[in-house]
Scaffold this motif. Structure first.
Motif, short mmCIF file in Angstrom:
data_model
loop_
_atom_site.label_atom_id
_atom_site.label_comp_id
_atom_site.label_asym_id
_atom_site.label_seq_id
_atom_site.Cartn_x
_atom_site.Cartn_y
_atom_site.Cartn_z
N ASP A 141 0.89 -1.15 -0.13
CA ASP A 141 -0.04 -0.12 -0.08
C ASP A 141 0.95 1.28 0.09
O ASP A 141 2.11 1.17 0.36
CB ASP A 141 -1.00 0.09 1.26
N CYS A 142 0.26 2.39 -0.46
CA CYS A 142 1.18 3.53 -0.54
C CYS A 142 0.34 4.88 -0.25
O CYS A 142 -1.13 4.72 -0.57
CB CYS A 142 1.79 3.63 -1.83
N ASN A 143 0.63 5.63 0.29
CA ASN A 143 -0.19 7.02 0.64
C ASN A 143 -0.51 7.95 -0.74
O ASN A 143 -1.22 8.82 -1.13
CB ASN A 143 0.20 8.03 1.48
N ASP A 144 0.34 7.52 -1.98
CA ASP A 144 0.20 7.88 -3.21
C ASP A 144 0.30 6.93 -4.43
O ASP A 144 1.43 6.82 -4.91
CB ASP A 144 1.09 9.19 -3.42
N THR A 145 -0.70 6.19 -4.64
CA THR A 145 -0.70 5.09 -5.66
C THR A 145 -0.37 5.44 -7.00
O THR A 145 -0.16 4.64 -7.81
CB THR A 145 -2.10 4.35 -5.50
N SER A 146 -0.55 6.82 -7.13
CA SER A 146 -0.26 7.45 -8.39
C SER A 146 1.12 7.33 -8.82
O SER A 146 1.85 7.12 -9.92
CB SER A 146 -0.73 8.63 -8.84
N ILE A 147 2.03 7.16 -7.67
CA ILE A 147 3.44 7.24 -7.89
C ILE A 147 4.10 5.79 -7.75
O ILE A 147 4.75 5.34 -8.64
CB ILE A 147 4.26 8.12 -6.62
N LEU A 148 3.51 5.11 -6.63
CA LEU A 148 3.56 3.72 -6.51
C LEU A 148 2.47 2.90 -6.29
O LEU A 148 1.86 2.66 -5.39
CB LEU A 148 4.58 3.49 -5.37
N PRO A 149 1.98 2.37 -7.47
CA PRO A 149 0.85 1.51 -7.65
C PRO A 149 0.89 0.14 -6.88
O PRO A 149 2.11 -0.31 -6.37
CB PRO A 149 0.65 1.22 -8.96
N THR A 173 7.11 8.73 -0.74
CA THR A 173 5.79 8.37 -0.38
C THR A 173 6.08 7.62 1.05
O THR A 173 7.21 7.17 1.40
CB THR A 173 5.37 7.25 -1.37
N GLU A 174 4.95 7.24 1.80
CA GLU A 174 4.84 6.36 2.75
C GLU A 174 4.36 5.09 2.54
O GLU A 174 3.27 5.07 2.00
CB GLU A 174 3.85 6.78 3.75
N THR A 175 5.28 4.06 2.32
CA THR A 175 5.24 3.05 1.40
C THR A 175 4.81 1.65 2.48
O THR A 175 5.83 1.72 3.21
CB THR A 175 6.21 2.69 0.47
N ILE A 176 4.09 0.99 2.33
CA ILE A 176 3.91 -0.54 3.01
C ILE A 176 4.45 -1.68 2.41
O ILE A 176 4.10 -1.62 0.91
CB ILE A 176 2.53 -0.76 3.45
N ILE A 177 5.37 -2.25 2.46
CA ILE A 177 5.97 -3.18 1.51
C ILE A 177 5.64 -4.89 1.96
O ILE A 177 5.46 -5.08 3.15
CB ILE A 177 7.53 -3.21 1.65
N ASP A 178 5.31 -5.57 1.07
CA ASP A 178 5.12 -7.01 1.19
C ASP A 178 6.64 -7.43 1.05
O ASP A 178 7.03 -7.71 -0.03
CB ASP A 178 4.15 -7.52 0.41
N MET A 179 7.01 -8.33 1.73
CA MET A 179 8.58 -9.01 1.86
C MET A 179 8.05 -10.45 1.52
O MET A 179 7.54 -11.04 2.38
CB MET A 179 9.26 -8.96 2.93
N ASN A 180 8.39 -10.84 0.34
CA ASN A 180 7.95 -12.12 0.36
C ASN A 180 9.37 -13.38 0.08
O ASN A 180 10.15 -13.08 -0.51
CB ASN A 180 7.32 -12.60 -1.16
N PHE A 181 9.26 -13.92 1.53
CA PHE A 181 10.65 -14.87 1.55
C PHE A 181 10.16 -16.20 0.96
O PHE A 181 9.30 -16.78 0.90
CB PHE A 181 10.56 -15.05 3.02
N HIS A 182 11.18 -16.84 0.21
CA HIS A 182 11.57 -18.13 -0.22
C HIS A 182 12.41 -18.86 0.05
O HIS A 182 13.60 -18.36 -0.20
CB HIS A 182 11.31 -18.01 -1.95
N ILE A 183 12.45 -20.18 0.80
CA ILE A 183 13.55 -20.54 1.42
C ILE A 183 13.35 -22.33 1.26
O ILE A 183 12.31 -22.72 1.47
CB ILE A 183 13.63 -20.26 2.88
N ASN A 184 14.43 -22.50 0.63
CA ASN A 184 14.35 -24.19 0.48
C ASN A 184 15.71 -24.65 0.65
O ASN A 184 16.82 -24.09 0.69
CB ASN A 184 13.79 -24.53 -0.98
#
Length: 324
Positions: A242-250, A292-303
């Protein structure tokens, strides 16, 4: 002609035990995992287990219909053992197209784990096959002895060979599982906080397209077991949650990923320190993240592989993005 009396009491008793084994325990475990959110039950799989379970209960009751050391009893023991092997083959995914034998997946809202226990699956199937051959040869030898007046007939006891091999397989399996569990609990990962680094690039100006902004995860690993952890792979992909300005970072824009996913091996009886996995932010998005104030999804993949067991782990963590 001798007519053997059917043992009704034993059939009922062992039928109850079989019902606990084929129905009670598997369904209790599955529904408990579903209740606590560790997996989502597939009803097709649940209903698919039912015919196997009922058949197993019936066959178990039939094999106790006749006294031990009779041909009928040994043949029914053979049938039950073969069926048990097929049941295990089904449980381990052997009849499912596209699924490798011994692979199990557990999915939650935040993580997905696939565990490959192919070695355990094959040891169990080999044990079932050896036990089945034991009962088959036992039936043949009892039949030969009953037909002959010579007491030496059938005295070779071929079934003892398969009985011994089956016992050896069981001991190997129990020893393997025991050492695997004991070794597994000695694994001690120690994760450090993410550190950040920012290079202004050749132009010396911050937040331009030639900047390098990186997040580095440092960790130590203690492996006190007898098995090595091999082919360790860790990757991290960063997406805009999520982002407080999705026009900059969708939303769902990928803004970064790891550059060194292969971590290597962690030998048995070892302690290693300061391993790192570095995630580089796409230079095209560095300024966007700063603005912007950005919320990030960190997708971890470990095998990784450990003692013949393969583990593939995926997890999603949502966190505020650290500005450069």
């Amino acid at each position: 002609m001798i007519i053997m009396k059917i043992q009704i009491g034993k059939m009922i008793f062992h039928g109850i035990i079989a019902a606990i084994f084929y129905l009670g325990i598997p369904y209790a475990i599955l529904f408990a995992l579903d209740y606590y959110g560790l997996l989502e039950l597939n009803m097709a799989f649940i209903w698919g287990l039912l015919p196997f379970a009922i058949a197993g209960i019936v066959i178990t009751m039939l094999r106790h219909a006749y006294p031990k050391d009779t041909v009928n009893n040994r043949l029914l023991m053979f049938l039950t053992t073969v069926y048990s092997g097929l049941y295990l083959f089904y449980i381990f995914g052997g009849f499912t197209p596209g699924v490798e034998l011994g692979n199990f997946s557990i999915t939650t809202d935040f993580a997905e784990v696939t565990v490959g226990i192919k070695l355990i699956a094959w040891l169990l199937l080999i044990g079932s096959a050896l036990a089945g051959l034991r009962y088959l040869f036992e039936a043949i030898e009892i039949h030969m002895k009953n037909k002959s007046d010579d007491p030496r007939t059938g005295s070779f006891k071929m079934f003892r060979i398969f009985k011994g091999l089956g016992l050896l397989t069981s001991l190997v399996l129990m020893g393997y599982i025991f050492t695997l569990v004991i070794s597994g609990i000695t694994l001690r990962p120690n994760l450090h906080d993410f550190s950040t680094s920012h290079d202004n690039g050749l132009d010396g100006n911050p937040y331009t397209s030639d900047d390098i902004f990186a997040l580095t995860l440092l960790f130590d690993m203690k492996n006190g077991g007898i098995y090595s952890m091999t082919d360790v792979y860790i990757s991290i992909d960063l997406y805009v949650h999520d982002c407080n300005d999705t026009s900059i970072l969708p939303r769902f824009t990928k803004v970064g990923s790891t550059i060194n996913s292969s971590v290597g091996d962690f030998p048995a009886f070892s302690e290693t320190y300061n391993h790192n996995v570095t995630c580089i932010i796409d230079p095209l998005h560095i300024l966007d993240i700063f603005l912007t104030e950005t919320i990030i999804d960190m997708n971890f993949h470990i095998n990784a592989s450990y003692g013949g067991i393969f583990v593939d782990f995926r997890m999603n963590v949502t966190t505020p993005m650290l500005s450069p």
